[in-house]
Design a protein around this motif. Structure first.
Motif, PDB file in Angstrom:
ATOM      1  N   SER A  95     -10.623  17.571  13.420  1.00 41.99           N
ATOM      2  CA  SER A  95      -9.385  17.179  14.073  1.00 41.99           C
ATOM      3  C   SER A  95      -8.217  17.475  13.164  1.00 41.99           C
ATOM      4  CB  SER A  95      -9.416  15.682  14.413  1.00 41.99           C
ATOM      5  OG  SER A  95     -10.499  15.404  15.259  1.00 41.99           O
ATOM      6  N   PRO A  96      -7.074  17.806  13.738  1.00 44.18           N
ATOM      7  CA  PRO A  96      -5.920  18.096  12.899  1.00 44.18           C
ATOM      8  C   PRO A  96      -5.473  16.856  12.158  1.00 44.18           C
ATOM      9  CG  PRO A  96      -5.298  17.948  15.203  1.00 44.18           C
ATOM     10  CD  PRO A  96      -6.783  17.912  15.169  1.00 44.18           C
ATOM     11  N   THR A  97      -5.172  17.036  10.897  1.00 40.99           N
ATOM     12  CA  THR A  97      -4.635  15.949  10.093  1.00 40.99           C
ATOM     13  C   THR A  97      -3.304  16.390   9.510  1.00 40.99           C
ATOM     14  OG1 THR A  97      -5.847  16.739   8.166  1.00 40.99           O
ATOM     15  CG2 THR A  97      -6.939  15.088   9.526  1.00 40.99           C
ATOM     16  N   SER A  98      -2.651  15.503   8.840  1.00 34.95           N
ATOM     17  CA  SER A  98      -1.354  15.852   8.281  1.00 34.95           C
ATOM     18  C   SER A  98      -1.141  15.125   6.979  1.00 34.95           C
ATOM     19  CB  SER A  98      -0.243  15.489   9.273  1.00 34.95           C
ATOM     20  OG  SER A  98      -0.215  14.100   9.465  1.00 34.95           O
ATOM     21  N   ALA A  99      -0.088  15.527   6.287  1.00 32.05           N
ATOM     22  CA  ALA A  99       0.240  14.871   5.027  1.00 32.05           C
ATOM     23  C   ALA A  99       0.512  13.393   5.259  1.00 32.05           C
ATOM     24  CB  ALA A  99       1.467  15.545   4.405  1.00 32.05           C
ATOM     25  N   GLN A 100       0.089  12.593   4.306  1.00 33.76           N
ATOM     26  CA  GLN A 100       0.247  11.159   4.476  1.00 33.76           C
ATOM     27  C   GLN A 100       1.608  10.678   4.011  1.00 33.76           C
ATOM     28  OE1 GLN A 100      -3.206   8.816   3.247  1.00 33.76           O
ATOM     29  NE2 GLN A 100      -4.201  10.722   2.778  1.00 33.76           N
ATOM     30  N   GLY A 101       2.245  11.382   3.131  1.00 27.61           N
ATOM     31  CA  GLY A 101       3.537  10.912   2.651  1.00 27.61           C
ATOM     32  C   GLY A 101       3.677  11.182   1.173  1.00 27.61           C
ATOM     33  N   ALA A 102       4.880  11.077   0.687  1.00 27.73           N
ATOM     34  CA  ALA A 102       5.172  11.382  -0.706  1.00 27.73           C
ATOM     35  C   ALA A 102       4.894  10.169  -1.575  1.00 27.73           C
ATOM     36  CB  ALA A 102       6.629  11.824  -0.855  1.00 27.73           C
ATOM     37  N   THR A 103       3.629   9.842  -1.758  1.00 25.89           N
ATOM     38  CA  THR A 103       3.296   8.663  -2.557  1.00 25.89           C
ATOM     39  C   THR A 103       3.396   8.952  -4.044  1.00 25.89           C
ATOM     40  OG1 THR A 103       0.962   9.244  -2.595  1.00 25.89           O
ATOM     41  CG2 THR A 103       1.700   7.870  -0.777  1.00 25.89           C
ATOM     42  N   GLY A 104       3.138  10.197  -4.424  1.00 24.48           N
ATOM     43  CA  GLY A 104       3.186  10.516  -5.842  1.00 24.48           C
ATOM     44  C   GLY A 104       2.080   9.849  -6.632  1.00 24.48           C
ATOM     45  N   VAL A 141       0.843  -1.199   0.000  1.00 26.74           N
ATOM     46  CA  VAL A 141       0.000   0.000   0.000  1.00 26.74           C
ATOM     47  C   VAL A 141       0.874   1.242   0.000  1.00 26.74           C
ATOM     48  CG1 VAL A 141      -1.864  -1.193   1.199  1.00 26.74           C
ATOM     49  CG2 VAL A 141      -0.161   0.057   2.513  1.00 26.74           C
ATOM     50  N   ASP A 142       0.264   2.363  -0.407  1.00 31.34           N
ATOM     51  CA  ASP A 142       1.033   3.599  -0.445  1.00 31.34           C
ATOM     52  C   ASP A 142       1.199   4.220   0.934  1.00 31.34           C
ATOM     53  OD1 ASP A 142      -1.579   4.296  -0.102  1.00 31.34           O
ATOM     54  OD2 ASP A 142      -1.708   5.661  -1.817  1.00 31.34           O
ATOM     55  N   ASN A 143       0.305   3.913   1.870  1.00 30.85           N
ATOM     56  CA  ASN A 143       0.407   4.444   3.232  1.00 30.85           C
ATOM     57  C   ASN A 143       0.104   3.339   4.235  1.00 30.85           C
ATOM     58  OD1 ASN A 143       0.831   7.483   3.007  1.00 30.85           O
ATOM     59  ND2 ASN A 143      -0.914   7.182   1.646  1.00 30.85           N
ATOM     60  N   ARG A 144       1.135   2.883   4.910  1.00 27.89           N
ATOM     61  CA  ARG A 144       0.933   1.871   5.941  1.00 27.89           C
ATOM     62  C   ARG A 144       0.389   2.521   7.207  1.00 27.89           C
ATOM     63  NH1 ARG A 144       7.072  -0.445   5.372  1.00 27.89           N
ATOM     64  NH2 ARG A 144       6.926  -1.217   3.230  1.00 27.89           N
TER      65      ARG A 144
END
Length: 394
Positions: free
Chosen positions: A375-384, A238-241
């Motif tokens: 709720s505050p969220t954040s970037a998930q990651g550089a999946t592209g 998956v792109d985000n574990r």
């Protein structure tokens, strides 16, 4: 004498020029007072700010180059080829990393398999003996016996005793699987969608993650990141574990936004249905760090086979660092895991908020409309991966 008068005149002129400059110079500004901190934006809903926390105690969001936000958004790890994923040619269950899984593994290997083996062999031998002993050549005159009390008692009591012996550990395992999570557990809410998973950490600042399956090199569009061996096996990466701590009870809550899904990790001995409009709950504790893969185990549509699950189990300190990198915060060590988890469609749920937003887009905002706390969220990651949730368009 003339030279002395000339020097005096030059000195007098320079003094006058200096005095005139001082007279017309702008006076120095007084020392600037210490600027007051900018007020935080007005709070929404249940007192949750719609901006990032500004207090010194708030965790700092990781820099874009942080390894905790790179690629899949999880700490770097090496996949164990023998644990947490299916192995071609392997016979039996996956190695278990939870107490319930270890107990179930023992029950399967040391109780159920021997019992069913003995029963199958016994029935096979009885059939072979009956076929050989009572064939026409050996027994031309068949017996007219209609009842045998001893045989009937044995074949009635025997299965009953076997079932009771199996039921004793089975009931204990069933009870352990649905034991409520203790105080201090980490709450993970898994939401099934067609066809991807969304995860929320309500006890850790409302972190939200969307996990899509990584496609192969010959399937990705320009700019997308393809699966590599470091991401996991084909159809399971998956792109985000999601990241969970080792040795800490996990409170798993599942639901769905559309049809019935099922959140299943074989190495955890975990399979919990995600039903629309309903919250199912169970708990487990991961005993060993590593990377563990699973899939949706309920037929949910055309792309049912493309809903993988990847869980990265890390030490608690590393989990806390990951939470901070995501912009969340760790709850108190004594805090109970009792976050209110609204059901889909209920007041305060994400789907209800989407309905309110859609209505406002057509008719304009409604006065005093109840909106859920953000709720505050954040970037998930550089999946592209620009395809977005569910790999739309496939």
């Amino acid at each position: 004498m003339p030279k002395r008068m000339k020097a005096i005149a030059i000195a007098a002129g320079m003094g006058c020029a200096a005095l005139s400059g001082a007279a017309f110079a702008t006076p120095a500004a007084p020392p600037a007072a210490k600027a007051a901190p900018a007020p935080q934006a007005a709070a929404e809903g249940a007192g949750v700010s719609n901006t990032a926390p500004t207090s010194a105690a708030a965790p700092a969001t990781a820099a874009p180059t942080s390894p905790l936000l790179a690629q899949d958004g999880a700490p770097a790890t090496t996949i164990d080829p023998n644990v947490g994923l299916p192995i071609d040619g392997r016979f039996g269950l996956q190695p278990q990393v939870t107490k319930n899984g270890e107990f179930a593994h023992w029950m399967h290997n040391d109780v159920l398999v021997p019992v069913i083996t003995v029963i199958c062999v016994l029935v096979l031998l009885l059939l072979a003996w009956v076929v050989f002993r009572y064939r026409r050549a050996a027994n031309p005159v068949p017996s007219k016996t209609s009842h045998n009390t001893l045989v009937e008692v044995l074949w009635t009591l025997g299965p009953v005793v076997i079932l009771v012996l199996i039921a004793i550990p089975s009931i204990g395992l069933l009870q352990a699987q649905f034991k409520p999570a203790p105080a201090g557990a980490v709450t993970l809410k898994a939401i099934g969608n067609q066809w991807y998973w969304t995860y929320q950490y309500p006890d850790h600042g409302g972190i939200e993650i969307t996990a899509n399956m990584l496609k192969e090199k010959d399937q990705v569009a320009p700019g997308e990141r393809a699966r590599t061996d470091a991401d996991g096996p084909r159809l399971l990466a998956v792109d985000n574990r999601i990241v969970l701590p080792v040795g800490v009870p996990i409170r798993l809550i599942t639901t769905s936004n559309d049809v019935i899904h099922s959140w299943a990790i074989p190495a955890f001995w975990m399979k919990l249905d995600a039903v629309p409009g309903r919250l199912n709950e169970t708990s487990f504790t991961i005993e060993k760090p590593g990377l563990y893969f699973g899939q949706c185990s309920e037929l949910c549509g055309a792309r049912h086979a493309f809903m993988p699950i990847a869980v990265q189990a890390v030490p608690p300190a590393q989990f806390a660092a990951w939470v901070a990198a995501k912009g969340g915060q760790m709850p108190g060590s004594k805090a109970p895991s009792s976050s209110v988890i609204p059901q889909p469609g209920a007041e305060g749920s994400a789907s209800k908020a989407a309905q309110v937003n859609a209505a406002e887009a057509v008719t304009g905002p409604v006065d005093n409309a109840a909106t859920p706390a953000q709720s505050p969220t954040s970037a998930q990651g550089a999946t592209g991966n620009p395809a977005g949730p569910g790999n739309a368009g496939q």
